[in-house]
Design a protein around this motif. Structure first.
Motif, PDB file in Angstrom:
ATOM      1  N   GLU A 115       9.575  62.716   6.499  1.00  0.00           N
ATOM      2  CA  GLU A 115       9.139  61.575   5.730  1.00  0.00           C
ATOM      3  C   GLU A 115       9.926  61.438   4.336  1.00  0.00           C
ATOM      4  OE1 GLU A 115       4.894  61.639   4.604  1.00  0.00           O
ATOM      5  OE2 GLU A 115       4.325  62.632   6.659  1.00  0.00           O
ATOM      6  N   ARG A 116      10.940  62.112   4.403  1.00  0.00           N
ATOM      7  CA  ARG A 116      11.593  62.209   3.210  1.00  0.00           C
ATOM      8  C   ARG A 116      12.551  60.898   2.708  1.00  0.00           C
ATOM      9  NH1 ARG A 116      15.112  67.402   3.686  1.00  0.00           N
ATOM     10  NH2 ARG A 116      13.205  68.302   2.827  1.00  0.00           N
ATOM     11  N   GLY A 117      12.905  60.027   3.936  1.00  0.00           N
ATOM     12  CA  GLY A 117      13.625  58.822   3.510  1.00  0.00           C
ATOM     13  C   GLY A 117      12.512  57.751   2.963  1.00  0.00           C
ATOM     14  N   ARG A 118      11.544  57.793   3.623  1.00  0.00           N
ATOM     15  CA  ARG A 118      10.338  56.808   2.939  1.00  0.00           C
ATOM     16  C   ARG A 118      10.100  57.192   1.624  1.00  0.00           C
ATOM     17  NH1 ARG A 118       6.229  57.494   7.764  1.00  0.00           N
ATOM     18  NH2 ARG A 118       7.720  59.315   8.135  1.00  0.00           N
ATOM     19  N   LEU A 119       9.582  58.252   1.482  1.00  0.00           N
ATOM     20  CA  LEU A 119       9.227  58.739   0.520  1.00  0.00           C
ATOM     21  C   LEU A 119       9.935  58.738  -0.910  1.00  0.00           C
ATOM     22  CD1 LEU A 119       6.716  61.794   0.966  1.00  0.00           C
ATOM     23  CD2 LEU A 119       6.007  59.385   0.656  1.00  0.00           C
ATOM     24  N   VAL A 120      11.363  59.274  -0.963  1.00  0.00           N
ATOM     25  CA  VAL A 120      12.337  59.350  -1.758  1.00  0.00           C
ATOM     26  C   VAL A 120      12.776  58.056  -1.811  1.00  0.00           C
ATOM     27  CG1 VAL A 120      14.540  60.449  -2.574  1.00  0.00           C
ATOM     28  CG2 VAL A 120      12.771  62.002  -1.345  1.00  0.00           C
ATOM     29  N   GLY A 121      13.156  57.222  -0.751  1.00  0.00           N
ATOM     30  CA  GLY A 121      13.567  55.978  -0.939  1.00  0.00           C
ATOM     31  C   GLY A 121      12.650  54.864  -1.613  1.00  0.00           C
ATOM     32  N   PHE A 122      11.224  55.088  -1.371  1.00  0.00           N
ATOM     33  CA  PHE A 122      10.536  54.259  -2.315  1.00  0.00           C
ATOM     34  C   PHE A 122      10.469  54.684  -3.493  1.00  0.00           C
ATOM     35  CE2 PHE A 122       5.825  54.065  -4.173  1.00  0.00           C
ATOM     36  CZ  PHE A 122       5.980  52.585  -3.861  1.00  0.00           C
ATOM     37  N   VAL A 123      10.559  55.893  -4.103  1.00  0.00           N
ATOM     38  CA  VAL A 123      10.621  56.296  -5.490  1.00  0.00           C
ATOM     39  C   VAL A 123      12.028  55.750  -5.968  1.00  0.00           C
ATOM     40  CG1 VAL A 123      11.085  58.086  -7.162  1.00  0.00           C
ATOM     41  CG2 VAL A 123       9.430  58.553  -5.271  1.00  0.00           C
ATOM     42  N   CYS A 329      20.948  50.814   1.758  1.00  0.00           N
ATOM     43  CA  CYS A 329      21.364  51.858   2.891  1.00  0.00           C
ATOM     44  C   CYS A 329      21.411  53.250   2.375  1.00  0.00           C
ATOM     45  CB  CYS A 329      22.253  51.038   3.844  1.00  0.00           C
ATOM     46  SG  CYS A 329      21.905  49.692   4.389  1.00  0.00           S
ATOM     47  N   THR A 330      22.115  53.167   1.174  1.00  0.00           N
ATOM     48  CA  THR A 330      22.633  54.592   0.647  1.00  0.00           C
ATOM     49  C   THR A 330      21.367  55.593   0.227  1.00  0.00           C
ATOM     50  OG1 THR A 330      22.801  53.588  -1.803  1.00  0.00           O
ATOM     51  CG2 THR A 330      24.630  53.634  -0.096  1.00  0.00           C
ATOM     52  N   ASN A 331      19.836  54.772   0.120  1.00  0.00           N
ATOM     53  CA  ASN A 331      19.007  55.520  -0.309  1.00  0.00           C
ATOM     54  C   ASN A 331      18.583  56.699   0.879  1.00  0.00           C
ATOM     55  OD1 ASN A 331      18.625  54.626  -2.850  1.00  0.00           O
ATOM     56  ND2 ASN A 331      16.878  53.196  -2.121  1.00  0.00           N
ATOM     57  N   VAL A 332      19.070  56.415   2.043  1.00  0.00           N
ATOM     58  CA  VAL A 332      18.881  57.281   3.141  1.00  0.00           C
ATOM     59  C   VAL A 332      20.127  57.865   3.832  1.00  0.00           C
ATOM     60  CG1 VAL A 332      16.719  56.702   4.186  1.00  0.00           C
ATOM     61  CG2 VAL A 332      18.672  54.982   4.690  1.00  0.00           C
ATOM     62  N   GLY A 333      21.392  57.921   2.693  1.00  0.00           N
ATOM     63  CA  GLY A 333      22.604  58.280   2.830  1.00  0.00           C
ATOM     64  C   GLY A 333      22.890  59.157   1.799  1.00  0.00           C
ATOM     65  N   PHE A 334      23.907  59.096   0.903  1.00  0.00           N
ATOM     66  CA  PHE A 334      24.135  60.098   0.161  1.00  0.00           C
ATOM     67  C   PHE A 334      22.990  60.359  -0.889  1.00  0.00           C
ATOM     68  CE2 PHE A 334      25.139  56.677  -2.764  1.00  0.00           C
ATOM     69  CZ  PHE A 334      24.911  57.168  -3.726  1.00  0.00           C
ATOM     70  N   ASN A 335      22.250  59.374  -1.295  1.00  0.00           N
ATOM     71  CA  ASN A 335      21.183  59.450  -2.413  1.00  0.00           C
ATOM     72  C   ASN A 335      20.136  60.359  -2.011  1.00  0.00           C
ATOM     73  OD1 ASN A 335      21.086  58.564  -4.913  1.00  0.00           O
ATOM     74  ND2 ASN A 335      20.339  56.385  -4.430  1.00  0.00           N
ATOM     75  N   ILE A 336      19.964  60.798  -0.703  1.00  0.00           N
ATOM     76  CA  ILE A 336      18.909  61.716  -0.494  1.00  0.00           C
ATOM     77  C   ILE A 336      19.363  62.978   0.070  1.00  0.00           C
ATOM     78  CG2 ILE A 336      18.486  61.090   1.684  1.00  0.00           C
ATOM     79  CD1 ILE A 336      15.511  61.070   1.570  1.00  0.00           C
ATOM     80  N   ASN A 337      20.723  63.050   0.205  1.00  0.00           N
ATOM     81  CA  ASN A 337      21.154  64.173   0.810  1.00  0.00           C
ATOM     82  C   ASN A 337      21.064  65.547   0.042  1.00  0.00           C
ATOM     83  OD1 ASN A 337      24.935  64.472   2.197  1.00  0.00           O
ATOM     84  ND2 ASN A 337      22.690  65.212   2.932  1.00  0.00           N
ATOM     85  N   HIS A 338      20.932  65.530  -1.266  1.00  0.00           N
ATOM     86  CA  HIS A 338      20.796  66.678  -1.818  1.00  0.00           C
ATOM     87  C   HIS A 338      19.566  67.497  -1.261  1.00  0.00           C
ATOM     88  CE1 HIS A 338      21.961  63.365  -4.445  1.00  0.00           C
ATOM     89  NE2 HIS A 338      22.928  64.069  -5.120  1.00  0.00           N
ATOM     90  N   LEU A 339      18.710  66.791  -0.857  1.00  0.00           N
ATOM     91  CA  LEU A 339      17.470  67.469  -0.523  1.00  0.00           C
ATOM     92  C   LEU A 339      17.611  68.007   0.884  1.00  0.00           C
ATOM     93  CD1 LEU A 339      14.587  64.692  -1.542  1.00  0.00           C
ATOM     94  CD2 LEU A 339      14.932  66.826  -2.598  1.00  0.00           C
ATOM     95  N   ASP A 340      18.579  67.472   1.546  1.00  0.00           N
ATOM     96  CA  ASP A 340      18.739  67.989   3.064  1.00  0.00           C
ATOM     97  C   ASP A 340      19.613  69.393   2.983  1.00  0.00           C
ATOM     98  OD1 ASP A 340      17.812  65.774   4.270  1.00  0.00           O
ATOM     99  OD2 ASP A 340      19.654  64.765   3.975  1.00  0.00           O
ATOM    100  N   LEU A 341      20.724  69.147   1.803  1.00  0.00           N
ATOM    101  CA  LEU A 341      21.800  70.533   2.157  1.00  0.00           C
ATOM    102  C   LEU A 341      21.055  71.695   1.295  1.00  0.00           C
ATOM    103  CD1 LEU A 341      24.748  68.581   0.403  1.00  0.00           C
ATOM    104  CD2 LEU A 341      24.331  69.212   2.905  1.00  0.00           C
TER     105      LEU A 341
END
Length: 445
Positions: A115-123, A329-341
């Protein structure tokens, strides 16, 4: 604050005894870039402070200080002119540097991976929503009897309201939230068991962070995006006013339109990206790279075309809307990648990449001020747009080559968090046989 002499805005402000200033383009560029110098300096220290202290309280404190600086701005600028505005914007950059690291630090404890893309993208969509409200509201407020000072006062009041709501309804983690259900708390905690630690005294693996190519891929992409984003945010109102000949009130609405489109577009984009990942149609790494390329590559193409639109207002504004909106589109690209890594170090990673990316905010208005000497010259603006497009394109390519969404080995804090005292205790409990201690130290090294 700096209307053209003999313009309708200038005459209205004189009529209502509103202070106006005769600042050069270079001075205005210096004012615009001052915020980012403070932002640049404090981002990484803010992230490090966030590793030790409550992120909710730090976020509230940073906003409170920003609000206080906003409220005192009009009086001080009238008294001391542009140098004090540079200082205030610099200090606001320092206080606002806490925002993104704290958001990512909190998000790491709240956002399940699927749910990371939706939640962090919304924020993060709040960035665009706030931009819309501010640009539209500023244009309206500046056209009233109260003039430009009211912008600082009204935004300050909204900041105070936000702080009260945040302290009442927000929380650093699900464990400390007063209103969340036990079912939801258990769901979030179980989904993050493998990647997020509850401990605050983890040793930050600086060497591994600084030598990680996926981290540098995020950093370069973040910096390139900031160059393009802040170029548009800080300079497009001037372009619209000087080249396309819109007055200040229309300027606010037209300037806000792209960010409204960006805010609306990010909802279907983030939901669709999460859906494709959940159904295993796309891997997480492919998804991050695809959406990042679409956002930054599309923006680069739009900027190039924008530079050749001349004074065709309708076409230029349509392209402006496209360039900004596709950036969601970058909100589910680099902008959220910190949480993945590295979810355990998401705040630190955001502090690092955001600090480097802040250079984009510093350089964009400064370089624009050096290139654009005649604000009505389309040829000079074309150079600015083409340069921004090139930066977006090459940073996007770098992310394609080196980016990743795999959890990095150094995210696991179990070995790195073992202290000397722990070994002394193990010695007491289990003895000092070389067969026990040596492998442990071997793992540490």
């Amino acid at each position: 604050m700096t209307p053209d002499k003999n313009s309708s805005d200038f005459l209205v402000e004189l009529h209502y005894h509103i202070p106006v200033f005769n600042w050069t383009q270079y001075t205005k560029s210096l004012i615009l870039s001052a915020f980012f110098w403070g932002y640049l300096i404090m981002n990484l220290p803010a992230a490090m402070i966030g590793r030790r202290y409550n992120n909710q309280m730090l976020l509230a404190m940073s906003m409170t200080l920003t609000v206080a600086l906003s409220l005192i701005t009009p009086a001080l600028v009238v008294a001391f002119d542009w140098p004090v505005l540079v200082l205030i914007r610099f200090l606001q950059g320092i206080t606002q540097a806490f925002t993104m690291p704290m958001i990512h630090g909190i998000s790491a404890k709240w956002a399940p991976p699927n749910e990371r893309g939706r939640l962090v993208g919304f924020v993060l969509g709040g960035l665009q929503f706030g931009t819309v409200v501010t640009l539209v509201g500023s244009g309206i407020l500046a056209s009233t009897r109260s003039g430009w000072p009211s912008i600082y006062y009204v935004s300050g009041v909204f900041g105070i309201i936000w702080v009260v709501l945040w302290l009442s309804l927000g929380s650093e983690s699900p464990e400390t939230h007063r209103l969340i259900t036990q079912y939801e708390k258990n769901y979030i905690k179980s989904s993050l068991t493998q990647t997020v630690s509850d401990k605050k005294n983890l040793i930050t693996p600086w060497k591994k962070i600084f030598t990680s190519m996926p981290v540098w891929a995020v950093t370069i992409s973040h910096a390139g995006h900031n160059c393009g984003f802040w170029l548009l945010l800080s300079e497009m109102p001037t372009f619209i006013s000087s080249v396309l000949k819109f007055d200040i009130k229309s300027d606010g609405f037209v300037s806000a339109l792209p960010y409204l489109a960006m805010w609306l577009c990010q909802f279907p984009v983030t939901y669709f990206a999460d859906y494709m990942n959940k159904k295993n149609v796309t891997s997480l790494t492919f998804s991050r790279k695809f959406w990042n390329t679409l956002g930054m590559g599309g923006g680069a193409l739009g900027l190039v075309v924008l530079g050749y639109m001349g004074e065709n207002a309708n076409a230029a504004i349509c392209l402006y809307v496209f360039v900004v909106a596709i950036g969601c589109c970058t909100n589910v690209g680099f902008n959220i990648n910190h949480l993945d890594l590295a979810p355990n170090y998401a705040g630190i990673l955001m502090g690092f990449t955001n600090a480097v990316a802040s250079l984009g905010g510093v350089l964009a208005p400064t370089v624009c001020g050096l290139i654009v000497h005649d604000q009505t010259a389309v040829d000079e603006w074309r150079i600015v747009f083409t340069l921004g497009a090139a930066i977006l394109f090459f940073s996007s390519i770098f992310y394609i080559i080196f980016g990743s969404a795999e959890v990095q080995p150094w995210n696991d804090p179990k070995i790195e968090n073992v202290s000397v005292r722990s070994f002394i205790q193990m010695k007491t409990d289990y003895g000092t046989s070389a067969g026990f201690i040596s492998p442990a130290f071997g793992k540490l090294s």
